[in-house]
Design a protein around this motif. Structure first.
Motif, short mmCIF file in Angstrom:
data_model
loop_
_atom_site.label_atom_id
_atom_site.label_comp_id
_atom_site.label_asym_id
_atom_site.label_seq_id
_atom_site.Cartn_x
_atom_site.Cartn_y
_atom_site.Cartn_z
N GLY A 36 6.26 1.16 -1.70
CA GLY A 36 5.34 0.14 -1.22
C GLY A 36 4.22 0.77 -0.39
O GLY A 36 4.43 1.79 0.26
N PRO A 37 3.02 0.16 -0.39
CA PRO A 37 1.91 0.72 0.38
C PRO A 37 2.20 0.73 1.87
O PRO A 37 2.75 -0.22 2.42
N GLN A 38 1.83 1.84 2.51
CA GLN A 38 2.07 2.02 3.94
C GLN A 38 0.91 2.79 4.54
O GLN A 38 0.44 3.76 3.95
N GLY A 39 0.45 2.37 5.70
CA GLY A 39 -0.69 3.00 6.35
C GLY A 39 -0.48 4.48 6.56
O GLY A 39 0.49 4.90 7.20
N GLY A 40 -1.41 5.30 6.04
CA GLY A 40 -1.33 6.74 6.23
C GLY A 40 -0.11 7.38 5.62
O GLY A 40 0.21 8.53 5.93
N ASN A 41 0.59 6.65 4.75
CA ASN A 41 1.84 7.11 4.15
C ASN A 41 2.82 7.60 5.23
O ASN A 41 3.54 8.58 5.04
N ARG A 42 2.85 6.89 6.37
CA ARG A 42 3.74 7.30 7.47
C ARG A 42 5.20 6.98 7.20
O ARG A 42 6.09 7.55 7.82
N MET A 111 8.32 3.18 15.56
CA MET A 111 7.05 2.77 16.17
C MET A 111 5.95 3.81 16.00
O MET A 111 4.78 3.48 15.89
N ALA A 112 6.33 5.08 15.97
CA ALA A 112 5.33 6.13 15.83
C ALA A 112 4.62 6.06 14.48
O ALA A 112 3.53 6.61 14.32
N GLY A 113 5.24 5.40 13.52
CA GLY A 113 4.65 5.28 12.20
C GLY A 113 3.80 4.04 12.00
O GLY A 113 3.29 3.81 10.91
N LEU A 114 3.63 3.23 13.04
CA LEU A 114 2.83 2.02 12.95
C LEU A 114 1.49 2.22 13.65
O LEU A 114 1.40 2.92 14.66
N HIS A 115 0.45 1.61 13.12
CA HIS A 115 -0.87 1.76 13.71
C HIS A 115 -1.57 0.40 13.76
O HIS A 115 -2.48 0.12 12.97
N PRO A 116 -1.15 -0.48 14.67
CA PRO A 116 -1.80 -1.78 14.76
C PRO A 116 -3.22 -1.66 15.32
O PRO A 116 -3.43 -1.05 16.37
N THR A 117 -4.17 -2.22 14.62
CA THR A 117 -5.57 -2.15 15.06
C THR A 117 -6.04 -3.48 15.66
O THR A 117 -7.22 -3.62 15.98
N ASP A 118 -5.11 -4.41 15.83
CA ASP A 118 -5.51 -5.74 16.30
C ASP A 118 -4.84 -6.14 17.60
O ASP A 118 -4.88 -7.31 17.99
N VAL A 127 -1.01 -6.59 12.38
CA VAL A 127 -1.42 -5.49 11.51
C VAL A 127 -0.33 -4.43 11.34
O VAL A 127 -0.18 -3.83 10.27
N GLY A 128 0.47 -4.21 12.37
CA GLY A 128 1.54 -3.22 12.26
C GLY A 128 2.48 -3.52 11.11
O GLY A 128 3.06 -2.60 10.51
N GLY A 129 2.62 -4.80 10.79
CA GLY A 129 3.51 -5.19 9.70
C GLY A 129 3.04 -4.76 8.33
O GLY A 129 3.81 -4.79 7.36
N ALA A 130 1.77 -4.32 8.22
CA ALA A 130 1.24 -3.91 6.92
C ALA A 130 1.94 -2.68 6.38
O ALA A 130 1.89 -2.41 5.18
N SER A 131 2.58 -1.91 7.26
CA SER A 131 3.32 -0.73 6.81
C SER A 131 4.81 -1.02 6.65
O SER A 131 5.59 -0.11 6.36
N ILE A 132 5.20 -2.29 6.85
CA ILE A 132 6.61 -2.68 6.77
C ILE A 132 6.87 -3.66 5.63
O ILE A 132 7.67 -3.41 4.74
N TYR A 133 6.16 -4.79 5.65
CA TYR A 133 6.52 -5.89 4.77
C TYR A 133 6.20 -5.67 3.29
O TYR A 133 6.92 -6.22 2.44
#
Length: 212
Positions: A36-42, A111-118, A127-133
Motif C-alpha cells: 500500500g502507498p506510504q509517505g516516503g516509503n517509510r 511514529m518515526a515513520g509518520l509525517h503529518p503536515t497538518d 495526514v499521518g494516517g495516509a501512511s497507515i490506512y
C-alpha cells in the motif's frame, strides 16, 4: 478475485463463523498489504495478531464502554450515523461478540515513520494516517481475495495506554485501528450502499459538481 469485485464487496463483516483463519492466510494478506502507498516509503505499519482468548476478552472489555456510549447516543437520537436500524443492531451484535471473533489484529505504527503536515492547522490532524490506512485497506482486500471477511474499528484507540500495556507495545509506537478477521457467517454482501459519485466529486471548486 477480480479487483473491482473485491472493492465493491469488501464490506464490514459483523457476523463471523468460528472457522480457523490459518497463519498462511494471514501471512499472504500481510504480504500483499505491505505494498500500500506510504509517505516516503517509510513503512511504519506493524501488526499484532491476537488469537489468545483471554487477551481478546480483555480487548473486548476495553472496547465495550465506548461502544455502549455510542450505541446509546444513536438510540436516543443524539448521534446521527446515516445507517438503518438493521445495520446499527448488527454493529451492536458485533461489539457484544467481539471476543469471539477468530482473530483480532491490532494495527500499530512507528511514529518515526509518520509525517503529518497538518498538525498546526488548529483542527483534527489526519495526514499521518495516509501512511497507515491505505495499507489497512490493502489488508482487507487481500483477505477478501481469500474468502476471509474483516471489520475495521478505531474505538479501542481511545484506550491506547491500556492496549499498549496489555500487548507490550513500545512507547514510540501508536495504535491506529483494530481489525476483526474471520470467515463470514452470512456470506459477503452482494451490494454495498454508498453515496453516488455525483454527490461526492467536484470540478475545480467545491460548489461545482463534476457529474451533475
Amino acid at each position: 478475485m477480480e479487483l473491482v469485485e473485491a472493492m465493491r464487496t469488501t464490506g464490514t463483516c459483523r457476523y463471523f463463523s468460528d472457522e480457523l483463519v490459518t497463519d498462511d492466510v494471514l501471512r499472504q494478506a500481510f504480504d500483499h498489504a505491505r505494498f500500500g502507498p506510504q509517505g516516503g516509503n517509510r513503512q511504519p505499519v506493524r501488526w499484532i495478531v491476537v488469537r489468545d482468548d483471554a487477551t481478546k476478552a480483555r480487548l473486548a472489555e476495553l472496547y465495550m464502554p465506548y461502544w455502549n456510549a455510542y450505541y446509546a447516543a444513536i438510540k436516543e437520537g443524539q448521534k446521527a450515523v446515516g445507517a438503518v436500524d438493521r445495520t446499527v443492531e448488527s454493529a451492536n451484535y458485533f461489539a457484544n461478540h467481539l471476543a469471539e471473533v477468530p482473530v483480532l489484529i491490532v494495527v500499530c505504527a512507528e511514529m518515526a515513520g509518520l509525517h503529518p503536515t497538518d498538525h498546526e492547522l488548529g483542527r483534527l490532524s489526519v495526514v499521518g494516517g495516509a501512511s497507515i490506512y491505505p495499507v489497512v485497506q490493502n489488508l482487507t482486500l487481500a483477505l477478501r481475495d481469500q474468502g476471509v471477511a474483516s471489520a475495521v474499528t478505531t474505538l479501542l484507540c481511545a484506550e491506547e495506554p491500556a492496549v499498549k500495556e496489555l500487548l507490550h507495545i513500545p512507547d514510540d509506537v501508536i495504535t491506529a485501528a483494530h481489525v476483526a478477521v474471520g470467515y463470514p457467517a452470512k456470506g459477503f454482501p452482494k451490494k454495498l450502499t454508498r453515496a453516488e459519485v455525483a454527490d461526492t466529486a467536484f470540478l475545480d471548486r467545491f460548489d461545482n459538481p463534476m457529474f451533475a
